[in-house]
Design an enzyme around this catalytic site. Structure first.
Site, mmCIF file in Angstrom:
data_model
loop_
_atom_site.group_PDB
_atom_site.id
_atom_site.type_symbol
_atom_site.label_atom_id
_atom_site.label_comp_id
_atom_site.label_asym_id
_atom_site.label_seq_id
_atom_site.Cartn_x
_atom_site.Cartn_y
_atom_site.Cartn_z
ATOM 1 N N CYS A 269 4.643 56.696 -17.032
ATOM 2 C CA CYS A 269 5.094 56.633 -15.638
ATOM 3 C C CYS A 269 6.594 56.375 -15.514
ATOM 4 O O CYS A 269 7.308 57.100 -14.806
ATOM 5 C CB CYS A 269 4.276 55.602 -14.867
ATOM 6 N N HIS B 30 3.399 50.050 -12.540
ATOM 7 C CA HIS B 30 3.327 51.505 -12.373
ATOM 8 C C HIS B 30 4.409 51.954 -11.396
ATOM 9 O O HIS B 30 4.753 51.233 -10.461
ATOM 10 C CB HIS B 30 1.945 51.924 -11.850
ATOM 11 N N HIS C 231 3.742 61.338 -9.995
ATOM 12 C CA HIS C 231 3.690 60.282 -11.017
ATOM 13 C C HIS C 231 2.895 60.748 -12.225
ATOM 14 O O HIS C 231 2.182 61.758 -12.176
ATOM 15 C CB HIS C 231 3.087 58.994 -10.437
#
Length: 355
Positions: free
Chosen positions: A270, A318, A330
């Site tokens: 990520c 994240h 993402h």
């Protein structure tokens, strides 16, 4: 009575097994014990997890693996910085050592010249001169030579001290690097362990249950793995050229696999994706989610603009790249490629405007 004793005396004694018979008996005994232990262990074993419990535990393991991945990324970045610093210190120490050796050689030549002149005191040598002009000229030269020699000696001493300090700093950096590499191995093992546990749990599901889990995971991370190159409905134009370049890079990465620790070009995690996207726009971001969140100006969710970094979960584990319309691009998790997703799919933790 005597007959009874005699009959008892004649009763055959029980003989122990020997040879092959003994081995057979032992095998049967061990097998029986093992069976009893197995039955007893089975009675005490934990009940098998239900598919719902497996899915919840796998989700947790993936989340923990991502948190460990960010720690790994941070340790790797720190180790790489320490390696560069260590190399620079070693190079500087080598350059200064070379200059020190040159200065020492010059002093050595001067000392040799003094020895060859029999070590006569300069004042005595000057006194032997019969020419007043020569005397004054040589006196001035000797004074300057003495000053130069003293300065050279002090310079050598200073260089020795500086090199010692450089070597001490290099040793400190080496010790730090060793601890960072230890942390790096720990976080790497942690990631691998959690991912392996997740795979073992998924292997207990039937093919149908596994497919159901993948569908539910896709829904939780952006619908049906939407990976087309077009902007989602409701998106708005980027506020500046750099944000547009970052979004264009992220769109070009759609469909590429998630790999923990990866920064492209063929796979990403990520924070690796957001770092690479903004690097393509000429902006250098730090490596981890918990450092990227401090790499720009904090903005509220209501103030979001395309190109902003959006962060999720309480531990800021994240990150995605906001593209407008409540959507982001993402890299979700292992097994799920880079894709579009809604900001509502995960607990929102904050946002940062890079440029």
């Amino acid at each position: 009575m005597a007959a009874h004793r005699e009959a008892a005396h004649r009763k055959p004694k029980q003989r122990l097994f020997t040879g092959p018979a003994a081995r057979t008996a032992a095998t049967l005994a061990l097998a029986g014990a093992a069976t009893a232990t197995t039955l007893e262990g089975s009675a005490q074993a934990e009940p098998q997890l239900t598919p719902t419990q497996v899915k919840a535990k796998v989700d947790r393991l993936y989340h923990d693996a991502e948190a460990a991945t960010e720690k790994y990324n941070g340790a790797k970045e720190a180790a790489e910085a320490s390696e560069k610093s260590l190399d620079a210190l070693r190079d500087e120490a080598a350059r200064r050592t070379e200059r020190l050796n040159t200065a020492r050689d010059a002093l050595g030549a001067y000392a040799t010249a003094q020895y060859r002149s029999a070590g006569i005191d300069p004042a005595v040598r000057l006194a032997l001169s019969s020419d007043p002009d020569e005397y004054l000229e040589r006196a001035s030269y000797e004074d300057r030579a003495g000053d130069r020699q003293a300065g050279a000696i002090n310079g050598v001493r200073r260089q020795i001290n500086e090199i010692a300090q450089l070597r001490a700093r290099a040793q400190d950096e080496l010790d730090l690097l060793a601890s960072q590499r230890t942390a790096l191995r720990k976080h790497k093992d942690d990631v691998r362990s959690r991912l392996a546990d997740a795979q073992r749990l998924l292997a207990t599901l039937t093919a149908e249950q596994r497919a159901d889990y993948e569908r539910s995971a896709d829904a939780a991370h952006g619908g049906a793995a939407r990976a087309d190159r077009g902007a989602p409905r409701g998106s708005v134009a980027a506020p500046n050229a750099r944000a547009a370049e970052a979004i264009a890079f992220a769109q070009g990465a759609l469909g590429k696999p998630y790999v923990w620790g990866a920064t492209g070009p063929s796979s990403f995690d990520c924070s690796g994706l957001t770092q690479a996207a903004w690097r393509a726009a000429g902006v250098s971001l730090p490596r981890t989610t918990y450092t990227q969140i401090n790499a720009g100006q904090r903005v509220s969710r209501s103030e979001l603009a395309p190109g902003d970094l959006v962060f999720f979960y309480p531990g800021v584990t994240h990150v995605g790249l906001y593209v407008g319309g409540g959507q982001m691009i993402h890299a979700p998790r292992p097994g799920a490629p880079v894709r579009y997703a809604s900001l509502d799919d995960m607990p929102f933790a904050g946002a940062t405007r890079v440029a």
